[in-house]
Design an enzyme around this catalytic site. Structure first.
Site, PDB file in Angstrom:
ATOM      1  CG  ASP A   1      -1.677   1.476   1.431  1.00  0.00           C
ATOM      2  OD1 ASP A   1      -2.429   1.489   0.474  1.00  0.00           O
ATOM      3  OD2 ASP A   1      -1.810   1.867   2.357  1.00  0.00           O
TER       4      ASP A   1
ATOM      5  CG  ASP B   1      -2.016   7.308   0.514  1.00  0.00           C
ATOM      6  OD1 ASP B   1      -1.091   7.951   0.052  1.00  0.00           O
ATOM      7  OD2 ASP B   1      -3.068   7.405   0.111  1.00  0.00           O
TER       8      ASP B   1
END
Length: 369
Positions: A91, A93
């Site tokens: 991922d 963020d």
């Protein structure tokens, strides 16, 4: 230190406040390590109260919370995890960056994994940018990542519409930002709405009737910093009144990291508004939907069992990995706290957790030892 039948532990120390605090920390840390080593299903350790005895000793009462599902262990053998996976999906963020700030140790970690022959893929539910724009963000942060290694939920929306042969005579109404539009354009799909509708207002004079395009065959909803009532009403009319109109959400994230100072309302806020007005459930193409995982596995010809999903959210990243049959690693550098992970109310447990992805660098130390 004694564990009673009521799952309460008592530990003695002198009444000095600083010493008592140290005793609390020592007791809880010792218990945490003990239960982790035994892989017992402990969920949380809480200091309940302090009692001062007649001999001026202090009894520290610690409550242990148990659950049927064992809590994820802290990652202690990074080398073993790395050896077990051929591909790492990260991922962005809260894992690679927060806002526009790179998280410490990321470049060194990615370089190490590449040097070990690992395939790296970067997946984000943030739909505000296209893959090309995300490539520029990686570059601005000093990271060498190709566009082909990036999969944003804006791309997932366009890829899904292409996969179902979305009719060429139909349009997409966009509630979201430029990233969705750019990916739709790249896929050759017509669209209206988006940022262009950000300043539009509705005349609510008596008898006012709002027109909408009857050729809209799908409404794609993503994170939108310029959401307004015009967009909500237009999207609602398309979904409710156009026969067969699809309601597609890039993601349903509750919060996002616009800055590294605090959490901000996420794409789920925009999706939830239209879900409420249409009384329809959206088709989610971003995490934790399996669509993106299936697409990645097919695109790179990789086995899902040889993938490790690394993320900071339990209900999107970790669930995304678990739904796809992958290994999962939670990092505490983003949204999820240790308290949330170990809460009795949490049913999503990764294979392991660690503080941040730079903890994987310990594998390099082991290899060079």
């Amino acid at each position: 230190m004694v564990v009673s039948s009521s799952n309460t532990v008592t530990s003695s120390s002198r009444p000095d406040s600083s010493l008592s605090r140290c005793a609390c920390l020592a007791s809880t840390s010792l218990l945490s390590c003990y239960f982790r080593l035994l892989n017992l299903p402990m969920v949380a350790i809480n200091v309940c109260e302090l009692d001062v005895g007649e001999d001026e000793s202090v009894l520290i009462h610690i409550r242990l919370n148990f659950a049927g599902t064992p809590v994820a262990p802290f990652l202690t053998d990074a080398a073993k995890l790395i050896d077990s996976a051929k591909t790492f999906i990260f991922d962005c963020d809260g894992v690679i960056w927060k806002g526009d700030k790179l998280i410490n140790g990321v470049p060194e970690t990615l370089d190490m994994l590449r040097s070990m022959g690992k395939k790296l893929v970067f997946v984000t539910n943030n739909s505000t940018k296209s893959r090309k724009e995300y490539g520029k963000k990686f570059e601005s942060l000093g990271l060498d990542v190709t566009e082909e290694e990036i999969f944003a939920s804006s791309f997932a929306a366009a890829a899904y519409l292409k996969s179902i042969n979305f009719p060429s005579n139909k349009k997409v109404y966009v509630v979201g930002e430029a990233g969705i539009q750019l990916e739709l354009k790249q896929a050759g799909i017509s669209y209206i709405g988006g940022p262009e509708d950000g300043d539009k207002k509705i005349d609510l004079a008596p008898g006012r009737f709002m027109e909408h395009d009857q050729d809209v065959g799908a409404v794609v909803v993503g994170f939108d910093r310029n959401i307004n009532y015009y967009k909500l009403q237009y999207a609602t009319l398309c979904v409710r009144e156009n026969p067969g109109c699809l309601f597609i959400a890039t993601n349903c994230d509750a919060v996002t990291h616009l800055t590294d100072a605090q959490e901000w309302a996420g794409g789920g806020a925009m999706v939830g508004a239209i879900k409420g007005s249409t009384k329809k459930e959206p088709l989610v193409v971003g995490k934790p939907s399996t669509f993106m995982m299936d697409y990645l596995a097919s695109e790179f010809k990789i086995s899902k069992s040889e993938i490790c999903m690394v993320g900071d959210r339990l209900d999107t990243d970790i669930l995304f990995g678990q739904n796809g049959g992958c290994k999962t690693l939670l990092v505490l550098s983003g949204v999820t706290t240790l308290e949330t992970l170990q809460s009795p109310d949490n049913s999503i447990q990764p294979d392991a957790y660690t503080n941040q992805i730079s903890d994987l660098l310990s594998a390099k130390k082991v290899a060079s030892a």
